[in-house]
Design a protein around this motif. Structure first.
Motif, PDB file in Angstrom:
ATOM      1  N   TYR A  67       0.866  -1.173   0.000  1.00 40.16           N
ATOM      2  CA  TYR A  67       0.000   0.000   0.000  1.00 40.16           C
ATOM      3  C   TYR A  67       0.904   1.226   0.000  1.00 40.16           C
ATOM      4  CZ  TYR A  67      -3.258   3.607   1.337  1.00 40.16           C
ATOM      5  OH  TYR A  67      -4.000   4.757   1.356  1.00 40.16           O
ATOM      6  N   SER A  68       0.730   2.101  -0.983  1.00 39.19           N
ATOM      7  CA  SER A  68       1.559   3.306  -1.046  1.00 39.19           C
ATOM      8  C   SER A  68       0.654   4.519  -1.186  1.00 39.19           C
ATOM      9  CB  SER A  68       2.548   3.228  -2.210  1.00 39.19           C
ATOM     10  OG  SER A  68       1.847   3.108  -3.424  1.00 39.19           O
ATOM     11  N   GLU A  69       1.084   5.604  -0.568  1.00 40.27           N
ATOM     12  CA  GLU A  69       0.332   6.852  -0.665  1.00 40.27           C
ATOM     13  C   GLU A  69       1.291   8.017  -0.831  1.00 40.27           C
ATOM     14  OE1 GLU A  69      -2.065   7.002   2.817  1.00 40.27           O
ATOM     15  OE2 GLU A  69      -0.377   7.138   4.168  1.00 40.27           O
ATOM     16  N   LYS A  70       0.854   8.979  -1.610  1.00 37.66           N
ATOM     17  CA  LYS A  70       1.693  10.117  -1.960  1.00 37.66           C
ATOM     18  C   LYS A  70       1.769  11.094  -0.795  1.00 37.66           C
ATOM     19  CE  LYS A  70       1.441  11.730  -6.149  1.00 37.66           C
ATOM     20  NZ  LYS A  70       1.007  12.455  -7.364  1.00 37.66           N
ATOM     21  N   VAL A  71       2.996  11.513  -0.507  1.00 37.69           N
ATOM     22  CA  VAL A  71       3.250  12.583   0.463  1.00 37.69           C
ATOM     23  C   VAL A  71       4.073  13.648  -0.261  1.00 37.69           C
ATOM     24  CG1 VAL A  71       3.079  11.147   2.530  1.00 37.69           C
ATOM     25  CG2 VAL A  71       5.263  11.362   1.389  1.00 37.69           C
ATOM     26  N   ASP A  72       4.407  14.723   0.420  1.00 38.14           N
ATOM     27  CA  ASP A  72       5.098  15.836  -0.228  1.00 38.14           C
ATOM     28  C   ASP A  72       6.422  15.432  -0.869  1.00 38.14           C
ATOM     29  OD1 ASP A  72       3.059  17.526   0.477  1.00 38.14           O
ATOM     30  OD2 ASP A  72       4.036  18.162   2.344  1.00 38.14           O
ATOM     31  N   GLU A  73       7.224  14.616  -0.177  1.00 46.77           N
ATOM     32  CA  GLU A  73       8.564  14.279  -0.666  1.00 46.77           C
ATOM     33  C   GLU A  73       8.587  13.050  -1.565  1.00 46.77           C
ATOM     34  OE1 GLU A  73       8.039  14.026   2.901  1.00 46.77           O
ATOM     35  OE2 GLU A  73       8.192  16.185   3.067  1.00 46.77           O
ATOM     36  N   GLY A  74       7.539  12.261  -1.598  1.00 46.02           N
ATOM     37  CA  GLY A  74       7.541  11.019  -2.379  1.00 46.02           C
ATOM     38  C   GLY A  74       6.351  10.153  -1.995  1.00 46.02           C
ATOM     39  N   TYR A  75       6.640   8.929  -1.530  1.00 42.66           N
ATOM     40  CA  TYR A  75       5.584   7.985  -1.156  1.00 42.66           C
ATOM     41  C   TYR A  75       5.894   7.328   0.178  1.00 42.66           C
ATOM     42  CZ  TYR A  75       3.372   8.105  -5.754  1.00 42.66           C
ATOM     43  OH  TYR A  75       2.710   8.502  -6.883  1.00 42.66           O
ATOM     44  N   ASN A  76       4.841   7.126   0.979  1.00 41.11           N
ATOM     45  CA  ASN A  76       4.902   6.244   2.137  1.00 41.11           C
ATOM     46  C   ASN A  76       4.441   4.874   1.661  1.00 41.11           C
ATOM     47  OD1 ASN A  76       5.685   8.305   3.806  1.00 41.11           O
ATOM     48  ND2 ASN A  76       3.690   8.556   4.775  1.00 41.11           N
ATOM     49  N   VAL A  77       5.202   3.834   1.976  1.00 41.62           N
ATOM     50  CA  VAL A  77       4.880   2.499   1.485  1.00 41.62           C
ATOM     51  C   VAL A  77       4.782   1.541   2.671  1.00 41.62           C
ATOM     52  CG1 VAL A  77       5.614   0.605  -0.001  1.00 41.62           C
ATOM     53  CG2 VAL A  77       6.089   2.958  -0.670  1.00 41.62           C
ATOM     54  N   TYR A  78       3.670   0.806   2.713  1.00 40.22           N
ATOM     55  CA  TYR A  78       3.444  -0.250   3.694  1.00 40.22           C
ATOM     56  C   TYR A  78       3.552  -1.564   2.924  1.00 40.22           C
ATOM     57  CZ  TYR A  78       1.393   3.661   6.186  1.00 40.22           C
ATOM     58  OH  TYR A  78       1.188   4.857   6.788  1.00 40.22           O
ATOM     59  N   TYR A  79       4.480  -2.418   3.343  1.00 40.89           N
ATOM     60  CA  TYR A  79       4.834  -3.596   2.561  1.00 40.89           C
ATOM     61  C   TYR A  79       4.872  -4.807   3.480  1.00 40.89           C
ATOM     62  CZ  TYR A  79       7.580  -6.176  -0.942  1.00 40.89           C
ATOM     63  OH  TYR A  79       8.027  -7.080  -1.869  1.00 40.89           O
ATOM     64  N   VAL A  80       4.071  -5.830   3.163  1.00 40.24           N
ATOM     65  CA  VAL A  80       4.092  -7.083   3.917  1.00 40.24           C
ATOM     66  C   VAL A  80       4.305  -8.205   2.915  1.00 40.24           C
ATOM     67  CG1 VAL A  80       2.787  -8.660   5.384  1.00 40.24           C
ATOM     68  CG2 VAL A  80       2.511  -6.202   5.670  1.00 40.24           C
ATOM     69  N   ILE A  81       5.303  -9.033   3.164  1.00 39.17           N
ATOM     70  CA  ILE A  81       5.595 -10.147   2.251  1.00 39.17           C
ATOM     71  C   ILE A  81       5.890 -11.404   3.053  1.00 39.17           C
ATOM     72  CG2 ILE A  81       8.052  -9.621   2.072  1.00 39.17           C
ATOM     73  CD1 ILE A  81       7.832 -10.566  -0.886  1.00 39.17           C
ATOM     74  N   ARG A  82       5.417 -12.518   2.500  1.00 41.31           N
ATOM     75  CA  ARG A  82       5.723 -13.836   3.049  1.00 41.31           C
ATOM     76  C   ARG A  82       6.602 -14.527   2.008  1.00 41.31           C
ATOM     77  NH1 ARG A  82       1.090 -18.216   4.320  1.00 41.31           N
ATOM     78  NH2 ARG A  82       1.893 -18.826   6.344  1.00 41.31           N
ATOM     79  N   ASN A  83       7.843 -14.822   2.383  1.00 42.83           N
ATOM     80  CA  ASN A  83       8.775 -15.395   1.406  1.00 42.83           C
ATOM     81  C   ASN A  83       8.602 -16.910   1.287  1.00 42.83           C
ATOM     82  OD1 ASN A  83      10.101 -16.437   3.651  1.00 42.83           O
ATOM     83  ND2 ASN A  83      11.775 -14.992   3.566  1.00 42.83           N
ATOM     84  N   ASP A  84       9.446 -17.538   0.465  1.00 45.87           N
ATOM     85  CA  ASP A  84       9.342 -18.973   0.198  1.00 45.87           C
ATOM     86  C   ASP A  84       9.592 -19.825   1.434  1.00 45.87           C
ATOM     87  OD1 ASP A  84       8.839 -18.348  -2.425  1.00 45.87           O
ATOM     88  OD2 ASP A  84      10.937 -18.534  -3.042  1.00 45.87           O
ATOM     89  N   LYS A  85      10.347 -19.323   2.375  1.00 45.02           N
ATOM     90  CA  LYS A  85      10.649 -20.061   3.606  1.00 45.02           C
ATOM     91  C   LYS A  85       9.530 -19.936   4.630  1.00 45.02           C
ATOM     92  CE  LYS A  85      15.583 -19.218   3.107  1.00 45.02           C
ATOM     93  NZ  LYS A  85      16.741 -18.543   3.686  1.00 45.02           N
ATOM     94  N   GLY A  86       8.521 -19.117   4.347  1.00 43.69           N
ATOM     95  CA  GLY A  86       7.419 -18.910   5.278  1.00 43.69           C
ATOM     96  C   GLY A  86       7.663 -17.780   6.251  1.00 43.69           C
ATOM     97  N   GLU A  87       8.759 -17.066   6.102  1.00 42.59           N
ATOM     98  CA  GLU A  87       9.044 -15.938   6.982  1.00 42.59           C
ATOM     99  C   GLU A  87       8.254 -14.725   6.497  1.00 42.59           C
ATOM    100  OE1 GLU A  87      13.217 -15.778   6.288  1.00 42.59           O
ATOM    101  OE2 GLU A  87      13.676 -17.071   7.989  1.00 42.59           O
TER     102      GLU A  87
END
Length: 178
Positions: A67-87
């Motif tokens: 999820y990313s949203e525009k702010v004055d200097e660029g973007y705030n990004v919220y990132y959640v990932i589950r990799n191949d190892k399950g982490e």
């Protein structure tokens, strides 16, 4: 006068002491151990069943969420990932800094259920091309390979109040566009 009657000496054998476990009662201990083991297994099974019944969407979990949203200097990004190892890694990035945390499986499954409960996945997905230069964009990939994409340039209005509460709870940040 009569002779004294002598008491016969009791013969004591070296290992004739009464033992807690002996040949005659050892099978009772095996039965008791078996019953205790069955009770422990049933308890663990009931606990896992109750825990899994709360996580009904765990079979089609959110593998990646951006999820990313525009702010004055660029973007705030919220990132959640589950990799191949399950982490599971959750990252909050601003134009100035980044904060990454590793989540446990239970926290990830709770997060997954709250994403489903927020209703954000119920909307129809849109083209990525329509999301260029958007105020906010939202990308999700599920475990079955389904990808969804939403942005502020969509023709349909997307309710994000519940999603904003999920972001507040797990990232301790408020999103701008609700």
């Amino acid at each position: 006068m009569p002779k004294k009657i002598k008491k016969e000496k009791e013969l004591k054998f070296k290992n004739s002491e009464k033992k807690f476990i002996n040949v005659n009662n050892v099978h009772y201990y095996f039965i008791a151990l078996f019953i205790i083991l069955v009770c422990i297994c049933v308890g663990v099974g009931v606990y896992r069943y109750l825990e899994d019944s709360y996580h009904v969407n765990s079979s089609n979990a959110v593998e990646r969420l951006i999820y990313s949203e525009k702010v004055d200097e660029g973007y705030n990004v919220y990132y959640v990932i589950r990799n191949d190892k399950g982490e599971v890694y959750a990252t909050f990035s601003t134009p100035n800094n980044s904060d990454e945390k590793k989540w446990g499986e239970d926290k990830f499954l709770d997060y997954n259920e709250e994403i489903y409960a927020s209703g954000i996945l119920d909307y129809d997905t849109q083209n990525r091309d329509s999301g260029k230069d958007a105020d906010w964009s939202f990308e999700i990939e599920l475990a079955d390979g389904t990808e969804k994409y939403y942005s502020s340039n969509a023709t349909t209005h997307i309710e994000k109040e519940k999603f904003a509460q999920v972001i507040k709870k797990y990232f301790d940040q408020d999103i701008i566009y609700k």
